[in-house]
Design an enzyme around this catalytic site. Sequence first.
Site, mmCIF file in Angstrom:
data_model
loop_
_atom_site.group_PDB
_atom_site.id
_atom_site.type_symbol
_atom_site.label_atom_id
_atom_site.label_comp_id
_atom_site.label_asym_id
_atom_site.label_seq_id
_atom_site.Cartn_x
_atom_site.Cartn_y
_atom_site.Cartn_z
ATOM 1 N N ILE A 106 5.516 14.294 -23.363
ATOM 2 C CA ILE A 106 6.774 13.700 -22.916
ATOM 3 C C ILE A 106 7.614 14.796 -22.250
ATOM 4 C CG2 ILE A 106 7.776 13.857 -25.261
ATOM 5 C CD1 ILE A 106 9.045 11.027 -24.257
ATOM 6 N N TYR A 107 8.090 14.477 -21.045
ATOM 7 C CA TYR A 107 8.782 15.487 -20.252
ATOM 8 C C TYR A 107 10.153 15.853 -20.835
ATOM 9 C CZ TYR A 107 5.644 15.245 -16.199
ATOM 10 O OH TYR A 107 4.573 15.339 -15.351
ATOM 11 N N LYS A 147 -0.341 6.546 -15.354
ATOM 12 C CA LYS A 147 1.057 6.124 -15.505
ATOM 13 C C LYS A 147 1.436 6.055 -16.986
ATOM 14 C CE LYS A 147 1.659 5.762 -11.071
ATOM 15 N NZ LYS A 147 1.592 4.614 -10.231
ATOM 16 N N ALA A 194 0.839 -1.209 0.000
ATOM 17 C CA ALA A 194 0.000 0.000 0.000
ATOM 18 C C ALA A 194 0.866 1.249 0.000
ATOM 19 C CB ALA A 194 -0.918 0.004 1.215
ATOM 20 N N TYR A 217 7.775 11.471 -3.409
ATOM 21 C CA TYR A 217 7.414 10.040 -3.427
ATOM 22 C C TYR A 217 8.600 9.187 -2.998
ATOM 23 C CZ TYR A 217 6.994 5.342 -5.449
ATOM 24 O OH TYR A 217 7.021 3.973 -5.624
ATOM 25 N N SER A 218 9.745 9.367 -3.679
ATOM 26 C CA SER A 218 10.881 8.480 -3.381
ATOM 27 C C SER A 218 11.431 8.744 -1.982
ATOM 28 C CB SER A 218 11.966 8.577 -4.455
ATOM 29 O OG SER A 218 12.352 9.901 -4.684
ATOM 30 N N ASN A 270 10.939 0.132 -12.653
ATOM 31 C CA ASN A 270 9.601 0.458 -13.200
ATOM 32 C C ASN A 270 8.889 -0.777 -13.727
ATOM 33 O OD1 ASN A 270 10.828 3.130 -13.133
ATOM 34 N ND2 ASN A 270 9.121 3.733 -14.454
ATOM 35 N N THR A 279 10.930 0.627 -3.968
ATOM 36 C CA THR A 279 11.269 1.026 -5.332
ATOM 37 C C THR A 279 12.753 1.343 -5.484
ATOM 38 O OG1 THR A 279 10.990 2.908 -6.858
ATOM 39 C CG2 THR A 279 10.457 3.324 -4.584
ATOM 40 N N ASP A 280 13.244 1.249 -6.723
ATOM 41 C CA ASP A 280 14.640 1.651 -6.982
ATOM 42 C C ASP A 280 14.806 3.175 -6.893
ATOM 43 O OD1 ASP A 280 13.282 2.358 -9.306
ATOM 44 O OD2 ASP A 280 14.756 1.490 -10.677
ATOM 45 N N GLU A 281 13.670 3.901 -6.881
ATOM 46 C CA GLU A 281 13.762 5.375 -6.865
ATOM 47 C C GLU A 281 14.374 5.897 -5.570
ATOM 48 O OE1 GLU A 281 10.477 7.531 -8.543
ATOM 49 O OE2 GLU A 281 9.807 5.777 -9.643
ATOM 50 N N ASN A 319 12.771 7.444 -22.421
ATOM 51 C CA ASN A 319 11.316 7.650 -22.521
ATOM 52 C C ASN A 319 10.868 7.914 -23.962
ATOM 53 O OD1 ASN A 319 10.912 7.221 -19.831
ATOM 54 N ND2 ASN A 319 10.821 9.396 -19.272
ATOM 55 N N LYS A 356 9.242 6.811 0.365
ATOM 56 C CA LYS A 356 9.532 5.362 0.300
ATOM 57 C C LYS A 356 10.877 5.062 0.971
ATOM 58 C CE LYS A 356 7.548 2.444 -1.560
ATOM 59 N NZ LYS A 356 6.448 1.533 -1.135
HETATM 60 P P1 NAD Z 1 -0.806 1.697 -7.066
HETATM 61 O O1 NAD Z 1 -0.836 3.162 -6.832
HETATM 62 O O2 NAD Z 1 -1.300 1.160 -8.355
HETATM 63 O O3 NAD Z 1 -1.638 0.954 -5.906
HETATM 64 C C1 NAD Z 1 -1.499 1.297 -4.560
HETATM 65 C C2 NAD Z 1 -2.637 0.696 -3.768
HETATM 66 O O4 NAD Z 1 -2.445 1.109 -2.394
HETATM 67 C C3 NAD Z 1 -4.028 1.205 -4.191
HETATM 68 O O5 NAD Z 1 -4.961 0.146 -4.290
HETATM 69 C C4 NAD Z 1 -4.414 2.156 -3.070
HETATM 70 O O6 NAD Z 1 -5.816 2.203 -2.828
HETATM 71 C C5 NAD Z 1 -3.688 1.549 -1.884
HETATM 72 N N1 NAD Z 1 -3.508 2.553 -0.831
HETATM 73 C C6 NAD Z 1 -3.075 3.834 -0.975
HETATM 74 N N2 NAD Z 1 -3.081 4.456 0.196
HETATM 75 C C7 NAD Z 1 -3.493 3.557 1.124
HETATM 76 C C8 NAD Z 1 -3.688 3.599 2.533
HETATM 77 N N3 NAD Z 1 -3.461 4.732 3.231
HETATM 78 N N4 NAD Z 1 -4.126 2.492 3.155
HETATM 79 C C9 NAD Z 1 -4.376 1.343 2.469
HETATM 80 N N5 NAD Z 1 -4.223 1.248 1.134
HETATM 81 C C10 NAD Z 1 -3.783 2.341 0.464
HETATM 82 O O7 NAD Z 1 0.704 1.256 -6.786
HETATM 83 P P2 NAD Z 1 1.530 0.073 -7.466
HETATM 84 O O8 NAD Z 1 2.137 0.564 -8.714
HETATM 85 O O9 NAD Z 1 0.704 -1.161 -7.482
HETATM 86 O O10 NAD Z 1 2.707 -0.082 -6.406
HETATM 87 C C11 NAD Z 1 2.579 -0.938 -5.281
HETATM 88 C C12 NAD Z 1 3.834 -0.838 -4.444
HETATM 89 O O11 NAD Z 1 4.966 -1.187 -5.212
HETATM 90 C C13 NAD Z 1 4.099 0.571 -3.911
HETATM 91 O O12 NAD Z 1 4.560 0.463 -2.602
HETATM 92 C C14 NAD Z 1 5.170 1.119 -4.836
HETATM 93 O O13 NAD Z 1 5.986 2.041 -4.172
HETATM 94 C C15 NAD Z 1 5.927 -0.156 -5.173
HETATM 95 N N6 NAD Z 1 6.601 -0.134 -6.477
HETATM 96 C C16 NAD Z 1 5.911 0.150 -7.620
HETATM 97 C C17 NAD Z 1 6.574 0.137 -8.845
HETATM 98 C C18 NAD Z 1 5.844 0.414 -10.135
HETATM 99 O O14 NAD Z 1 6.492 0.544 -11.176
HETATM 100 N N7 NAD Z 1 4.522 0.491 -10.139
HETATM 101 C C19 NAD Z 1 7.938 -0.157 -8.904
HETATM 102 C C20 NAD Z 1 8.615 -0.457 -7.716
HETATM 103 C C21 NAD Z 1 7.937 -0.450 -6.509
#
Ligand code: NAD
Length: 338
Positions: free
Chosen positions: A214-215, A197, A80, A158-159, A187, A132-134, A257, A162
């Site tokens: 595109i940024y 995204k 989450a 964000y990073s 990613n 995340t790697d970020e 990108n 995390k």
């Molecule tokens: P996402 O934003 O698609 O999903 C996040 C989920 O967390 C959602 O369902 C949201 O409702 C829930 N959430 C948010 N706030 C909450 C809270 N306060 N309590 C309970 N639930 C809550 O994210 P994702 O892309 O599925 O990423 C999931 C995890 O993986 C994250 O921790 C992210 O940092 C990590 N991550 C993502 C990526 C990527 O490329 N997407 C890469 C590396 C790590």
Amino acid sequence: MNILVTGGAGFIGINLIKYLIKKKHKILIVDKITYASNHDELKILIKNKNVILKKIDVCDYNKIYKAICDFKPKKIMHLAAESHVDRSIKSSKIFLKTNIIGTYTMLFAALNYYNNLPLKNNSSFLFHHISTDEVYGDLSLKDRSFSEENKYFPSSPYSASKASADHFVRAWFRTYGLPVIITNCSNNYGPYQHKEKIIPLIINNALQGKKVPIYGNGKQIRDWLHVSDHVRALYDVLFKGVIGSTYNIGANNELENIKLVTLICGYLDKKVKDKPKNIKSFSELITFVKDRPGHDVRYAINSRKIKKELKWKPKISFKIGLSLTIDWYLDQLCGKKL
Ligand code: NAD
């Protein structure tokens, strides 16, 4: 086995839950159900007798602790998070709340639960924090890819949130002995990602004949991993990972990108017969916009450790993964109209 997954209604969460169902686990999804959740898919998943959903904010200690005590998980997978960098730049507070306080709350509840477990039941307990790697910041073109030993230099709210959460997780291991593992992944791309995204955004905008933004100069490099390879890595870590360790996860798919956008537009040109009226090729829609503040230049992840120790390796090549992903979004967005 009982597995509690926070954030199970998000992009990676949905893909993970599907995998855990196949592996016959009993799953409790704990999710606040924010804008980022996939409501339609969630409705389908909770029809499965092995999946329970509790709509809870991870910052709510009482509800989280009760959910853990009632469900008695052997493993907690904490996904989450607020996850969108642009949103974190516009309004950072919710990122601090969910990603830092939320992780702290999860750790606090997990530790209280773990400490009250009878000795015979606590040996396989694990708190798996998905990161995340970020957190490592960014690299120049000459730098080596991020290994688990890299220092943290997060650039965005964000990073930074995390990174902070990762530090708390390590502290709970070192100070209180909670069995934890952290994974830092590059990613992800694949089905069920929110349309804000980059990959779904490009496809969505292009099909509507809207600008594909595109940024900056588009030269930022991201290291792409198909979400199904990430989910398999998470599962391997869950059962074979060394307690207290960190594992980086990636597939060595570094791509600028602008190249990503061009590839997607080229693929859409071949696939979509009825283009929007204003264009002959989707690439005409590519529009350079003002760069994101603090934009990281390059991410690249070294996943030698997980490959060597846990024998995990990515299975999906970027070429195939990207075409499967575009096909999936096309099917969702236009269905039979193609
Ligand atoms: P996402 O934003 O698609 O999903 C996040 C989920 O967390 C959602 O369902 C949201 O409702 C829930 N959430 C948010 N706030 C909450 C809270 N306060 N309590 C309970 N639930 C809550 O994210 P994702 O892309 O599925 O990423 C999931 C995890 O993986 C994250 O921790 C992210 O940092 C990590 N991550 C993502 C990526 C990527 O490329 N997407 C890469 C590396 C790590």
